[in-house]
Scaffold this motif. Structure first.
Motif, PDB file in Angstrom:
ATOM      1  N   GLY A 190      -1.917   5.991  -5.368  1.00  0.00           N
ATOM      2  CA  GLY A 190      -1.437   6.517  -4.013  1.00  0.00           C
ATOM      3  C   GLY A 190       0.171   7.067  -4.225  1.00  0.00           C
ATOM      4  N   MET A 225      -4.021   0.484   6.205  1.00  0.00           N
ATOM      5  CA  MET A 225      -4.645   0.669   5.010  1.00  0.00           C
ATOM      6  C   MET A 225      -5.554  -0.415   4.378  1.00  0.00           C
ATOM      7  N   TRP A 272       0.721  -1.164   0.021  1.00  0.00           N
ATOM      8  CA  TRP A 272      -0.090   0.136  -0.108  1.00  0.00           C
ATOM      9  C   TRP A 272       0.854   1.201   0.035  1.00  0.00           C
ATOM     10  N   VAL A 302       5.005   6.227   2.660  1.00  0.00           N
ATOM     11  CA  VAL A 302       4.102   6.897   3.433  1.00  0.00           C
ATOM     12  C   VAL A 302       4.545   8.398   3.332  1.00  0.00           C
ATOM     13  N   ALA A 305      -6.300   7.072   1.041  1.00  0.00           N
ATOM     14  CA  ALA A 305      -5.127   7.217   2.291  1.00  0.00           C
ATOM     15  C   ALA A 305      -5.789   7.065   3.616  1.00  0.00           C
ATOM     16  N   THR A 306      -4.970   6.997   4.595  1.00  0.00           N
ATOM     17  CA  THR A 306      -5.383   6.977   5.922  1.00  0.00           C
ATOM     18  C   THR A 306      -5.788   8.097   6.727  1.00  0.00           C
ATOM     19  N   ALA A 339      -5.173   2.569  -3.774  1.00  0.00           N
ATOM     20  CA  ALA A 339      -4.259   2.490  -2.644  1.00  0.00           C
ATOM     21  C   ALA A 339      -2.911   2.064  -2.925  1.00  0.00           C
ATOM     22  N   THR A 350       1.980  -1.341   4.295  1.00  0.00           N
ATOM     23  CA  THR A 350       2.210   0.115   3.809  1.00  0.00           C
ATOM     24  C   THR A 350       3.757   0.123   3.464  1.00  0.00           C
ATOM     25  N   ASP A 394       0.565   5.085   1.113  1.00  0.00           N
ATOM     26  CA  ASP A 394      -0.344   5.872   2.027  1.00  0.00           C
ATOM     27  C   ASP A 394       0.136   7.408   1.794  1.00  0.00           C
ATOM     28  N   THR A 449      -0.856  11.264   5.683  1.00  0.00           N
ATOM     29  CA  THR A 449      -0.706  10.985   7.218  1.00  0.00           C
ATOM     30  C   THR A 449      -0.046  12.125   8.015  1.00  0.00           C
TER      31      THR A 449
END
Length: 411
Positions: A359, A333, A74, A144, A320-321, A355, A141, A76, A79
């Motif tokens: 992403g 995720m 994933w 990030v 995304a988270t 994702a 993930t 992300d 964040t």
């Protein structure tokens, strides 16, 4: 060092040639190979295909993935995982009926996190943040983005960005740093917005640039936070230091912020719980990636991004988270992908595309991450045995990950 996975039940997100992003109807197509092999050499994807074409290698570690699915890790792209303490009391306050705005007006919200961060040492913030980073890596993930924005002072913002830099240096996961000094107006500047924006542009930015601490710039473009005009000033100031924009927008209200972001070349516009027809028209054929954050909608009970409407109008979408202490205290995720399917009516194919490859685009790393493509980083998720990859969002409460490989090594 070679690793050869054989008998893979489903190898997902295979792209012979790299693409930047996927939009509209194409998001429903997730290319895959059944009964596949995958060869990793050092930290790079070297070769893949169906088992009938699997090479015979004597110098590779062989992993039999019978019944298992492999997909890219994933990515992300939004964040806030560098922070101090928590906001558990606000969680209870919301259950007891207080709104996000009411909590913020009582000194909670972002200003609460800023107070805690400025009272906490850089080393302690690093120790807290690295545990969160290690957890999201275990959850699959492999890339990030991390924002500042809980300092809201020159030293506080620098402290956060230095922590992000240390995480970059000490972990194999791809990390991008975003300067979010424009997250909220500190109490001292509540009645003098111009002075705080001056502090961001003329004091924070030059110091951040001098230490090369940020890749992107962000602002919370929202009613009661930063206006369209204020955000434009911040985006323009960022450009002077080579910082592309990734902007929080349309979380609670639509005030033509998306138009300003697209016109200023923003890489992404994030949240989008409220999206107008005009916003959709502005985003069409732009380079700006819309990013949805469904676990934020889940946690604070606000609308979900209208994914179906956006994709039906030909738009791309990333997931995304929003991992942060106040509105989404989770960086999982897997839950984001499942929630996108369950609450936003995205198909598993669309959610996985959003994702992974999209992403990666929203993070600026699609050349190296986000798909199973020769030459890309060997960042993969190896699942436990599955009926099919549809089980990933279906069994939303179960950890279906067997192993995670980042940069060619199992973590």
């Amino acid at each position: 060092m070679k690793t050869l996975f054989i008998n893979i039940k489903e190898l997902l997100q295979v792209r012979e040639t790299n693409i930047d992003k996927i939009s509209g109807a194409d998001m429903a197509i997730l290319p895959k190979i059944n009964n596949a092999f995958l060869l990793i050499e050092n930290n790079i994807i070297a070769y893949f295909g169906s088992m009938e074409n699997c090479p015979k290698l004597s110098d590779a570690k062989i992993i039999d993935a019978t019944g298992q699915v492999i997909l890219p890790t994933w990515i992300d792209s939004h964040t806030h995982i560098v922070y101090a303490g928590n906001r558990i009391q606000e969680f209870v306050d919301r259950i007891n009926g207080l709104s996000y705005e009411e909590i913020a007006n009582r000194g909670g919200g972002i200003l609460n996190s800023a107070k805690k961060l400025n009272e906490t040492s850089e080393d302690e913030i690093y120790e807290q943040s690295k545990l969160r980073l290690e957890e999201v890596m275990q959850q699959g993930t492999g890339g990030v983005e991390i924002k500042s924005g809980y300092g809201l002072t020159v030293e506080g913002e620098l402290k956060m960005l230095r922590v992000i830099k240390r995480l970059k240096e000490n972990y194999p996961i791809a990390i991008k740093a975003t300067f979010l000094g424009a997250h909220a107006f500190p109490t001292d500047y509540k009645e003098n917005h111009a002075a705080y924006i001056d502090l961001i542009i003329n004091e924070m930015l030059p110091k951040i640039a001098a230490e090369n601490l940020a890749d992107y710039i962000d602002a919370f473009l929202e009613t009661g936070y930063f206006s369209v005009e204020e955000t434009i000033k911040i985006m323009e100031a960022g450009k002077k230091y080579g910082l592309e924009s990734k902007i929080h927008v349309n979380q609670f209200t639509a005030i033509n912020g998306i138009k300003a972001c697209v016109e200023n070349g923003a890489l992404s516009v994030d949240h989008l719980e409220i999206v107008t027809d005009e916003d959709i028209e502005v985003l069409k054929n732009s380079k700006t990636m819309p990013v949805a954050l469904p676990s934020c909608s889940y946690f604070i009970s606000i609308p979900y991004t209208p994914a179906r409407k956006m994709m039906n109008n030909g738009l791309a979408l990333a997931l995304a988270t929003d991992y942060n202490p106040g509105t989404t205290p989770s960086g999982n995720m897997n839950f984001v992908v499942a929630t996108a399917c369950i609450k936003m009516k995205m198909t598993p194919e669309e959610a996985i595309n959003a994702a992974t490859i999209n992403g990666a685009y929203a993070m600026g790393i699609s050349d190296t991450h986000g798909s199973i493509t020769k030459g890309k980083k060997a960042n993969i998720i190896l699942t436990k045995p599955l009926t099919s990859f549809y089980q990933l969002p279906y069994s939303f409460g179960t950890n279906l990950i067997d192993k995670v490989m980042i940069e060619g090594k199992f973590i």
